[in-house]
Design a protein around this motif. Structure first.
Motif, mmCIF file in Angstrom:
data_model
loop_
_atom_site.group_PDB
_atom_site.id
_atom_site.type_symbol
_atom_site.label_atom_id
_atom_site.label_comp_id
_atom_site.label_asym_id
_atom_site.label_seq_id
_atom_site.Cartn_x
_atom_site.Cartn_y
_atom_site.Cartn_z
ATOM 1 N N VAL A 130 -4.953 -5.559 7.141
ATOM 2 C CA VAL A 130 -3.863 -4.607 6.912
ATOM 3 C C VAL A 130 -2.754 -4.976 7.884
ATOM 4 C CG1 VAL A 130 -3.099 -2.206 7.124
ATOM 5 C CG2 VAL A 130 -5.343 -2.715 6.153
ATOM 6 N N THR A 152 3.183 -0.528 4.977
ATOM 7 C CA THR A 152 1.810 -1.017 5.074
ATOM 8 C C THR A 152 1.440 -1.892 3.876
ATOM 9 O OG1 THR A 152 1.255 1.054 6.209
ATOM 10 C CG2 THR A 152 -0.579 -0.313 5.482
ATOM 11 N N TYR A 153 0.780 -3.022 4.166
ATOM 12 C CA TYR A 153 0.368 -3.968 3.128
ATOM 13 C C TYR A 153 -1.078 -4.406 3.358
ATOM 14 C CZ TYR A 153 5.412 -4.584 2.365
ATOM 15 O OH TYR A 153 6.753 -4.380 2.120
ATOM 16 N N LYS A 154 -1.776 -4.668 2.267
ATOM 17 C CA LYS A 154 -3.065 -5.356 2.325
ATOM 18 C C LYS A 154 -2.785 -6.850 2.188
ATOM 19 C CE LYS A 154 -7.486 -5.902 -0.108
ATOM 20 N NZ LYS A 154 -8.320 -5.467 -1.282
ATOM 21 N N ILE A 209 0.833 -1.202 0.000
ATOM 22 C CA ILE A 209 0.000 0.000 0.000
ATOM 23 C C ILE A 209 0.868 1.252 0.000
ATOM 24 C CG2 ILE A 209 -1.760 1.325 1.225
ATOM 25 C CD1 ILE A 209 -2.872 -1.299 2.307
ATOM 26 N N GLN A 269 -11.361 -0.104 12.155
ATOM 27 C CA GLN A 269 -10.805 -1.436 11.981
ATOM 28 C C GLN A 269 -10.801 -2.208 13.301
ATOM 29 O OE1 GLN A 269 -7.355 0.668 10.217
ATOM 30 N NE2 GLN A 269 -7.246 -1.068 8.803
ATOM 31 N N ARG A 296 0.886 -3.747 9.343
ATOM 32 C CA ARG A 296 1.750 -2.567 9.416
ATOM 33 C C ARG A 296 3.074 -2.958 10.074
ATOM 34 N NH1 ARG A 296 -1.511 1.848 12.617
ATOM 35 N NH2 ARG A 296 -1.389 0.132 14.112
ATOM 36 N N TRP A 304 -9.414 -5.347 7.447
ATOM 37 C CA TRP A 304 -9.499 -4.492 6.262
ATOM 38 C C TRP A 304 -10.920 -3.947 6.139
ATOM 39 C CZ3 TRP A 304 -6.316 -2.422 2.696
ATOM 40 C CH2 TRP A 304 -6.872 -1.945 1.498
#
Length: 323
Positions: free
Chosen positions: A42, A29-31, A22, A86, A44, A111
């Motif tokens: 998500v 940060t990644y989905k 992301i 979230q 982090r 998410w």
């Protein structure tokens, strides 16, 4: 998938992860989608980008205590309001914060499906909903902040001093001129004056989000969900209004946001304080990016524009927000 991300995910009940990058600012940060269960998250990794400095907060990286308090706050919002946020996810050991072998902390959250305000066409209804959501958060904060003992950042005069000290290094790096620095310092002094005034107003401060950028507001089925509470902390509630106004510069948009806000917080709003915290947001942005300023082509021109439109008027008590 890189090694650090793989190590991070191995600490959670994610069986078949599909990963999408992301962004990388204060966090990497990644989905993540678990293709076995279709659950989405998500993750982090709390290691700031080299282009983003947490020095002004006295941090090289987010501490475990700060992250635990962030998770506690988010859970309290979930339990005590109808604001869509979230859900923090515990690791296999039952903790909300995972510490990797190299000491890097990691958090995992659910998410929220939708698009960011930055990616969307927004109308008066959406803007009103944004203001209403922030009002609900502040109403919650006015009660919660009295009883909570969270380890959070403080957006106060001490941080203002640290911010200026950090920006001063820009002169040594030949990114800023002495004249530009003086303009920033004069504006900071006026922010401090207005903070002193707010100290005399009851219930003027508590926990704020502090980073209400368009990319941190998710539109989901008619609701606006705030995300990324990583930099939330103690400040005056005007901090969040200043944050919004620094990202929504259209007069009608600002009016709609304030209408939504005042539908929940029935108090007089003085634009002089929104102006102060809008400028605080800008100089915080400068301080967190000053180390990389020489590599940003737009940086010098932006300093000049901000000085002319915001810093100099604020220092001279000339209003630049009309409502």
């Amino acid at each position: 998938m890189n090694a650090i991300l793989n190590e991070a995910l191995n600490n959670y009940e994610v069986q078949c992860p599909k990963v999408e990058f992301i962004r990388h600012n204060e966090n990497e940060t990644y989905k993540v989608k678990d293709e076995l269960t279709n659950a989405q998250y998500v993750v982090r990794i709390h290691k700031p980008s080299e282009k983003f400095s947490l020095d002004v907060f006295g941090d090289e990286k987010h501490s475990v205590s700060l992250l635990e308090s962030e998770m506690k706050l988010i859970n309290s919002i979930r339990e005590n309001t109808d604001i869509l946020v979230q859900q923090p996810i515990k690791n296999k050991e039952g903790s909300f914060v995972t510490v990797l072998n190299d000491g890097t902390p990691v958090t995992l959250l659910s998410w929220i499906e939708g698009s960011t305000v930055q990616e969307s066409k927004i109308n008066e209804e959406v803007l009103f909903t944004i203001g209403k959501m922030v009002g609900k958060f502040h109403r919650f904060s006015k009660k919660y902040s009295k009883d909570s003992n969270l380890d959070r950042y403080s957006y106060d005069k001490s941080l203002l001093v640290n911010t200026i000290l950090k920006i001063k290094t820009g002169v040594e790096l030949n990114i800023l001129s002495s004249e530009q620095l003086k303009v920033v310092v004069d504006a900071a002094n006026e922010i401090a004056n207005r903070m002193n005034e707010l100290e005399l107003i009851e219930n003027s401060k508590g926990i704020v989000h502090s980073d209400l950028a368009k990319s941190n507001l998710i539109l989901h089925e008619g609701q606006v969900a705030p995300i990324d509470f990583c930099l939330c902390g103690n400040s005056y509630y005007y901090m969040d209004l200043g944050s919004l106004f620094s990202h929504f510069d259209n007069l009608e948009q600002r009016k709609s946001i304030l209408s939504g806000y005042k539908s929940i917080i029935d108090e007089e709003i003085d634009t002089k304080y929104i102006e102060a915290f809008m400028v605080f947001q800008i100089i915080l942005f400068i301080a967190t990016h000053i180390n990389n300023g020489e590599n940003l082509e737009w940086f010098s021109a932006a300093i000049e524009r901000w000085s002319k439109e915001f810093f100099i008027p604020l220092a001279n008590n000339i209003s630049f927000i009309e409502l």
